[in-house]
Design an enzyme around this catalytic site. Structure first.
Site, PDB file in Angstrom:
ATOM      1  N   GLY A  12       2.193   0.610 -12.484  1.00 40.06           N
ATOM      2  CA  GLY A  12       1.678  -0.321 -11.493  1.00 40.06           C
ATOM      3  C   GLY A  12       2.347  -1.677 -11.596  1.00 40.06           C
ATOM      4  N   GLY A  14       1.470  -4.363  -9.843  1.00 40.64           N
ATOM      5  CA  GLY A  14       0.588  -5.391  -9.293  1.00 40.64           C
ATOM      6  C   GLY A  14       0.428  -6.542 -10.272  1.00 40.64           C
ATOM      7  N   PHE A  15      -0.653  -7.291 -10.119  1.00 39.91           N
ATOM      8  CA  PHE A  15      -0.851  -8.468 -10.952  1.00 39.91           C
ATOM      9  C   PHE A  15      -0.965  -8.113 -12.429  1.00 39.91           C
ATOM     10  CE2 PHE A  15      -2.479 -10.086  -6.830  1.00 39.91           C
ATOM     11  CZ  PHE A  15      -1.629 -11.169  -6.698  1.00 39.91           C
ATOM     12  N   VAL A  80       3.254   8.603 -10.316  1.00 37.31           N
ATOM     13  CA  VAL A  80       2.689   9.240 -11.508  1.00 37.31           C
ATOM     14  C   VAL A  80       1.731  10.336 -11.059  1.00 37.31           C
ATOM     15  CG1 VAL A  80       1.265   8.909 -13.557  1.00 37.31           C
ATOM     16  CG2 VAL A  80       2.938   7.161 -12.904  1.00 37.31           C
ATOM     17  N   GLU A 175     -12.068 -13.208   6.304  1.00 36.50           N
ATOM     18  CA  GLU A 175     -10.764 -13.756   6.669  1.00 36.50           C
ATOM     19  C   GLU A 175     -10.187 -13.059   7.891  1.00 36.50           C
ATOM     20  OE1 GLU A 175      -9.705 -15.120   2.086  1.00 36.50           O
ATOM     21  OE2 GLU A 175      -8.961 -13.215   2.867  1.00 36.50           O
ATOM     22  N   ASP A 304      -7.911  -3.602 -11.240  1.00 38.33           N
ATOM     23  CA  ASP A 304      -9.017  -2.997 -10.487  1.00 38.33           C
ATOM     24  C   ASP A 304      -9.475  -1.665 -11.056  1.00 38.33           C
ATOM     25  OD1 ASP A 304      -8.991  -5.116  -8.749  1.00 38.33           O
ATOM     26  OD2 ASP A 304      -7.798  -4.106  -7.217  1.00 38.33           O
ATOM     27  N   ALA A 320      -7.403 -11.144  -8.353  1.00 38.79           N
ATOM     28  CA  ALA A 320      -6.076 -11.354  -8.933  1.00 38.79           C
ATOM     29  C   ALA A 320      -6.106 -12.112 -10.261  1.00 38.79           C
ATOM     30  CB  ALA A 320      -5.182 -12.070  -7.921  1.00 38.79           C
TER      31      ALA A 320
END
Length: 427
Positions: A12, A14-15, A80, A175, A304, A320
């Site tokens: 991953g 991501g962050f 994966v 948003e 997450d 995040a």
């Protein structure tokens, strides 16, 4: 003979995964970062791509570019398919076939996906927003709705295309709803001949009693007021019962809306099931205090996909800042083990820096603990914070330019419909 460096596999980009890789830049390790995409995505601004405020490259950067100067990292574009914790192997599906990757340490940070609470068939009619592909598909869907309304000859059909529903009153839903209302009332004005875009109805549907439930109640109330000033119809207190291509049912009443967007729930990546350890109801892995999994201290889960509580019992949120902190903590733990320091096994401590949500032009809410504010000041705070956390000077510059143009002109930079006039969108 000198021993080869420990192999750290990170799943991953991501962050959590990216911050772990960067925190190991000076460690004597060999890192393989695996991701299905070739880019790191700044997810907090994903809704701006979906609503044509920004282009995809503005909020994403190639992983190889980000890590090009870090010589101990290799990036692999692959999926994966399986994890064998007993053999310490990760199975990768490449374009050329299956490959097995052995590891000394594994960080699983594959994120989350949409959750429809047992109603997976709703996904066809109510797409969610988690990836760049999702954002581009949603942008197309939103912009085409106005085109369909312009072409419609039946007034009822025209009204149906000008009816939008956002399901879920969290930050993403708020948003999206606020921005969509702004587009209809300001951006598209004067561009159509048969419709008035300002007549579009934007509904925000939340099952709970209030929007932004993770915020203090006073900020939640202010957010609702600001949404309603923008023209958003806020519906709270009852869940959606059904979603079809024609609209949604709530409280026994069917509401016509040809465009429905899902922002109500997330489910953890299914890769967590490969680990053979307890999961929570959302499929997240119940990790130990140091973010490793029971029985396998060399395997860590972050972002997450990890389920862990704070000292007061509240869960660490799936945001995040938490993912970044988890990634750095895992890197620190690996370094401690390699160095034989006592820091091995130190518990993860989440530091909460606050909560932000933007509602629309010059409207936002900010919760920094003892300091809470909303309106214009909150909007500027939100803007500066998000610019600061974007990766790369180019992205910051382009985003600032686009936001400046949008502020003064109400125009949005990426209002292009890609893929042709696909009539499947009407079905």
């Amino acid at each position: 003979m000198e021993a080869s460096p420990a192999h750290v596999v990170i799943v991953g980009g991501g962050f959590a995964g990216l911050w772990a890789a960067r925190a190991l830049r000076s460690a004597q390790v060999r890192i393989t970062l695996v991701d299905r995409g070739n880019h790191h995505l700044f997810q907090p601004l994903l809704y701006q791509v979906a609503t044509a405020g920004l282009s995809a490259p503005d909020i994403a950067a190639p992983l190889r570019q980000i890590l090009r100067k870090q010589k101990n990292v290799q990036v692999q574009l692959a999926t994966v398919s399986r994890i064998d914790v007993a053999a310490r192997e990760v199975e990768l599906d490449h374009a050329e076939g299956v490959r097995r990757l052995r590891y000394d340490y594994l960080l699983l940070a594959s994120g989350a996906t949409h959750a429809y609470f047992g109603n997976a068939h709703w996904a066809r009619h109510a797409p969610g927003l988690k990836t760049l592909d999702d954002a581009l598909d949603l942008r197309r869907k939103l912009l085409l709705a106005f085109e369909r309304a312009e072409a419609a000859t039946d007034p009822a059909e025209r009204d149906a295309w000008l009816s939008f529903a956002i399901i879920g009153g969290g930050p993403t839903g708020v948003e999206l709803a606020g921005t969509l209302a702004e587009i209809a009332r300001h951006t598209l004005g004067g561009e159509f001949r048969n419709i008035d875009p300002a007549r579009a109805r934007v509904r925000l549907v939340e099952a709970g009693p209030r929007v932004l439930s993770s915020f203090p109640e006073d900020l939640s109330d202010r957010a609702r007021t600001q949404l309603e000033k923008l023209g958003v119809e806020v519906q709270t207190g009852a869940p959606v019962e059904d979603i079809t291509e024609a609209g949604y049912r709530r409280g026994g009443e069917f509401v016509t809306a040809r465009t429905v967007v899902w922002a109500a729930g997330v489910a953890a990546s299914p890769l967590g099931q490969c680990l053979g350890v307890p999961l929570d109801r959302a499929g997240r892995v119940r990790v130990r205090p140091d973010l490793s999994i029971p029985g396998h201290p060399e395997v860590f889960v972050a972002g997450d996909l990890a389920a862990i509580a704070r000292p007061d019992g509240r869960p660490v949120p799936g945001v995040a800042p938490a993912a970044k902190q988890m990634g750095r903590h895992v890197a620190d733990t690996i370094r401690a083990r390699l160095d034989g320091r006592r820091g091995d096994g130190a518990p993860f401590r989440y530091r909460d820096f606050g909560n932000l949500a933007t509602i629309g032009r010059m409207a936002a809410v900010v919760d920094l603990g003892r300091l809470r504010f909303s309106g214009m000041l909150a909007w500027w705070f939100w803007l500066v914070a998000h610019l600061f956390f974007l990766i790369g000077f180019r992205n910051r510059s382009v985003v600032l330019l686009n936001w400046s143009v949008a502020y003064w002109t109400h125009q949005r930079a990426a209002r292009i419909i890609l893929g042709g006039d696909d009539r499947s969108d009407t079905k």
